[in-house]
Design a protein around this motif. Sequence first.
Motif, mmCIF file in Angstrom:
data_model
loop_
_atom_site.group_PDB
_atom_site.id
_atom_site.type_symbol
_atom_site.label_atom_id
_atom_site.label_comp_id
_atom_site.label_asym_id
_atom_site.label_seq_id
_atom_site.Cartn_x
_atom_site.Cartn_y
_atom_site.Cartn_z
ATOM 1 N N VAL A 1 58.352 -2.412 -92.724
ATOM 2 C CA VAL A 1 57.063 -2.912 -91.593
ATOM 3 C C VAL A 1 56.843 -1.579 -90.998
ATOM 4 C CG1 VAL A 1 59.052 -4.520 -90.742
ATOM 5 C CG2 VAL A 1 56.604 -4.873 -90.999
ATOM 6 N N THR A 2 55.359 -1.779 -90.846
ATOM 7 C CA THR A 2 55.595 -0.601 -89.473
ATOM 8 C C THR A 2 54.850 -1.476 -88.635
ATOM 9 O OG1 THR A 2 54.544 0.803 -90.973
ATOM 10 C CG2 THR A 2 53.352 0.930 -88.268
ATOM 11 N N VAL A 3 55.515 -0.833 -87.330
ATOM 12 C CA VAL A 3 55.909 -1.775 -86.162
ATOM 13 C C VAL A 3 54.131 -1.069 -85.181
ATOM 14 C CG1 VAL A 3 56.461 -2.272 -83.728
ATOM 15 C CG2 VAL A 3 57.789 -2.759 -86.091
ATOM 16 N N TYR A 4 53.694 -1.087 -84.217
ATOM 17 C CA TYR A 4 52.952 -0.364 -83.791
ATOM 18 C C TYR A 4 53.245 -0.493 -82.161
ATOM 19 C CZ TYR A 4 50.391 0.566 -87.823
ATOM 20 O OH TYR A 4 49.644 0.329 -89.686
ATOM 21 N N VAL A 5 52.718 0.745 -81.676
ATOM 22 C CA VAL A 5 52.974 0.916 -80.114
ATOM 23 C C VAL A 5 52.047 0.489 -79.149
ATOM 24 C CG1 VAL A 5 55.511 0.931 -78.461
ATOM 25 C CG2 VAL A 5 55.805 1.214 -80.670
ATOM 26 N N LYS A 6 52.448 0.719 -78.162
ATOM 27 C CA LYS A 6 51.158 0.870 -77.156
ATOM 28 C C LYS A 6 52.078 0.830 -75.738
ATOM 29 C CE LYS A 6 48.346 -3.327 -76.276
ATOM 30 N NZ LYS A 6 46.966 -3.278 -75.653
ATOM 31 N N ALA A 7 51.441 1.974 -74.700
ATOM 32 C CA ALA A 7 52.286 2.102 -73.602
ATOM 33 C C ALA A 7 51.161 1.625 -72.772
ATOM 34 C CB ALA A 7 52.261 3.476 -73.630
ATOM 35 N N THR B 1 60.313 5.912 -83.025
ATOM 36 C CA THR B 1 61.352 5.898 -83.438
ATOM 37 C C THR B 1 61.520 5.534 -85.158
ATOM 38 O OG1 THR B 1 62.111 7.700 -82.428
ATOM 39 C CG2 THR B 1 63.437 7.355 -84.331
ATOM 40 N N ASP B 2 61.948 5.361 -85.760
ATOM 41 C CA ASP B 2 61.976 4.694 -87.991
ATOM 42 C C ASP B 2 63.426 4.464 -87.461
ATOM 43 O OD1 ASP B 2 59.060 5.694 -88.203
ATOM 44 O OD2 ASP B 2 60.256 6.269 -89.674
ATOM 45 N N TYR B 3 63.557 3.346 -88.094
ATOM 46 C CA TYR B 3 65.246 2.835 -87.964
ATOM 47 C C TYR B 3 64.918 3.175 -89.644
ATOM 48 C CZ TYR B 3 69.069 -0.292 -88.882
ATOM 49 O OH TYR B 3 70.309 -0.526 -89.645
ATOM 50 N N SER B 4 65.558 3.066 -90.456
ATOM 51 C CA SER B 4 66.137 3.561 -91.775
ATOM 52 C C SER B 4 67.993 3.591 -92.213
ATOM 53 C CB SER B 4 65.555 4.203 -93.576
ATOM 54 O OG SER B 4 65.783 3.905 -94.024
ATOM 55 N N ALA C 1 56.072 3.429 -85.470
ATOM 56 C CA ALA C 1 57.123 3.513 -86.325
ATOM 57 C C ALA C 1 57.291 2.609 -87.536
ATOM 58 C CB ALA C 1 58.535 4.355 -85.180
ATOM 59 N N THR C 2 58.361 2.556 -88.647
ATOM 60 C CA THR C 2 58.868 1.890 -89.843
ATOM 61 C C THR C 2 60.404 0.930 -89.967
ATOM 62 O OG1 THR C 2 56.489 2.862 -90.737
ATOM 63 C CG2 THR C 2 58.688 1.614 -92.050
ATOM 64 N N VAL C 3 60.645 0.094 -90.019
ATOM 65 C CA VAL C 3 62.116 -0.190 -90.324
ATOM 66 C C VAL C 3 61.952 -0.074 -91.722
ATOM 67 C CG1 VAL C 3 63.482 -2.431 -89.655
ATOM 68 C CG2 VAL C 3 61.977 -1.484 -87.917
ATOM 69 N N THR C 4 63.167 -0.210 -92.384
ATOM 70 C CA THR C 4 63.732 -0.562 -93.470
ATOM 71 C C THR C 4 64.893 -0.747 -93.836
ATOM 72 O OG1 THR C 4 61.453 1.543 -94.111
ATOM 73 C CG2 THR C 4 63.849 1.069 -95.891
ATOM 74 N N ILE C 5 64.790 -1.297 -94.443
ATOM 75 C CA ILE C 5 66.431 -2.146 -94.817
ATOM 76 C C ILE C 5 66.241 -2.453 -96.268
ATOM 77 C CG2 ILE C 5 68.077 -3.997 -94.567
ATOM 78 C CD1 ILE C 5 66.735 -4.792 -92.389
ATOM 79 N N ASP C 6 67.670 -1.312 -96.357
ATOM 80 C CA ASP C 6 67.859 -0.876 -98.024
ATOM 81 C C ASP C 6 69.161 -1.980 -98.893
ATOM 82 O OD1 ASP C 6 66.275 0.781 -98.395
ATOM 83 O OD2 ASP C 6 67.395 2.221 -97.497
ATOM 84 N N ARG C 7 68.949 -2.446 -99.275
ATOM 85 C CA ARG C 7 69.892 -3.419 -100.227
ATOM 86 C C ARG C 7 71.121 -2.400 -100.361
ATOM 87 N NH1 ARG C 7 68.226 -6.940 -104.653
ATOM 88 N NH2 ARG C 7 65.813 -6.954 -104.521
ATOM 89 N N LYS C 8 72.015 -2.915 -99.986
ATOM 90 C CA LYS C 8 73.777 -2.777 -99.900
ATOM 91 C C LYS C 8 74.163 -2.753 -100.784
ATOM 92 C CE LYS C 8 78.260 -3.675 -97.197
ATOM 93 N NZ LYS C 8 78.033 -1.978 -96.766
ATOM 94 N N ALA C 9 74.860 -1.839 -101.470
ATOM 95 C CA ALA C 9 75.766 -2.055 -103.403
ATOM 96 C C ALA C 9 77.031 -2.590 -102.671
ATOM 97 C CB ALA C 9 75.995 -0.918 -103.283
ATOM 98 N N HIS D 1 67.717 -5.268 -86.529
ATOM 99 C CA HIS D 1 67.013 -3.672 -86.377
ATOM 100 C C HIS D 1 65.696 -4.076 -85.835
ATOM 101 C CE1 HIS D 1 71.329 -2.398 -87.486
ATOM 102 N NE2 HIS D 1 70.483 -3.291 -88.139
ATOM 103 N N SER D 2 65.425 -2.942 -85.054
ATOM 104 C CA SER D 2 63.679 -3.272 -84.313
ATOM 105 C C SER D 2 63.500 -1.145 -84.764
ATOM 106 C CB SER D 2 63.359 -3.177 -82.688
ATOM 107 O OG SER D 2 64.429 -4.853 -82.807
ATOM 108 N N ILE D 3 62.526 -1.092 -84.474
ATOM 109 C CA ILE D 3 62.191 0.859 -84.151
ATOM 110 C C ILE D 3 63.019 1.164 -83.011
ATOM 111 C CG2 ILE D 3 60.696 0.729 -85.565
ATOM 112 C CD1 ILE D 3 58.318 0.590 -83.496
ATOM 113 N N SER D 4 63.016 2.307 -82.077
ATOM 114 C CA SER D 4 62.942 2.736 -81.174
ATOM 115 C C SER D 4 61.907 3.016 -80.556
ATOM 116 C CB SER D 4 64.380 3.731 -80.784
ATOM 117 O OG SER D 4 65.578 3.562 -81.531
ATOM 118 N N ALA D 5 61.921 2.672 -78.910
ATOM 119 C CA ALA D 5 60.105 3.270 -78.575
ATOM 120 C C ALA D 5 60.092 3.417 -77.379
ATOM 121 C CB ALA D 5 59.269 2.532 -78.381
ATOM 122 N N SER D 6 59.746 4.397 -76.301
ATOM 123 C CA SER D 6 59.873 4.962 -75.312
ATOM 124 C C SER D 6 58.996 5.734 -75.333
ATOM 125 C CB SER D 6 61.441 6.024 -74.804
ATOM 126 O OG SER D 6 61.578 6.800 -75.116
#
Length: 199
Positions: free
Chosen positions: A154-160, A91-94, A172-180, A102-107
């Motif tokens: 940044v795209t994070v690849y996961v293997k199980a 799952t993405d984090y944005s 999944a992808t981690v995206t951090i946006d600028r804080k206003a 912050h990281s992606i979530s994987a399970s």
Amino acid sequence: TISVADNGKVYGEDDPTLADATMSGQITGELTAVALGVTREAGEDVGTYTISTGLTKAGLEATYTDYTFTVGTGTFTITKADADDLGLSATDYSDEYDANEHSISASATVTDGTTLYYTTTAPTEGEDGILDYSVITDWSTTNPAYTHVAETPVTVYVKAENSNYETAYASATVTIDRKAVTISVADNGKVYGEDDPTL
């Protein structure tokens, strides 16, 4: 000669019915009392197990002195279950910058015996459009974390990996946006002729 047929299944399935052993070379009507039922070696993990009658050459030849016996065995092979059966998801984090990591979530739905690995190295894509993950050599059990806008997206690849399943992959992808940030200036004033107030 007593022969035992090979058999097998995919991990997680029920055992198929094992065929009785067959016997050849005897005179018709003789050796009918020889029990040809089979069982397999216990075990449910991926691998090979022996299928046997439980009969031995020595035991048979002691009973049937007119014959010499060759007693064979079969192989029961349990193969890996499909990668989809591991239930891997990512799952993405944005969100906006908050000074935290912050990281992606994987399970994976199959947790027993399953290990998750992470990388930011992208797989290559073949002419058939299938991604080739074999080129990646820097898998890690640490899920990478990011804090700053400049580090993402940044795209994070996961293997199980699980010894009883084909390897599953996701991303999944981690995206951090600028804080206003808003800079506000308060109004002020004075009566003509007075000194300026402190601003």
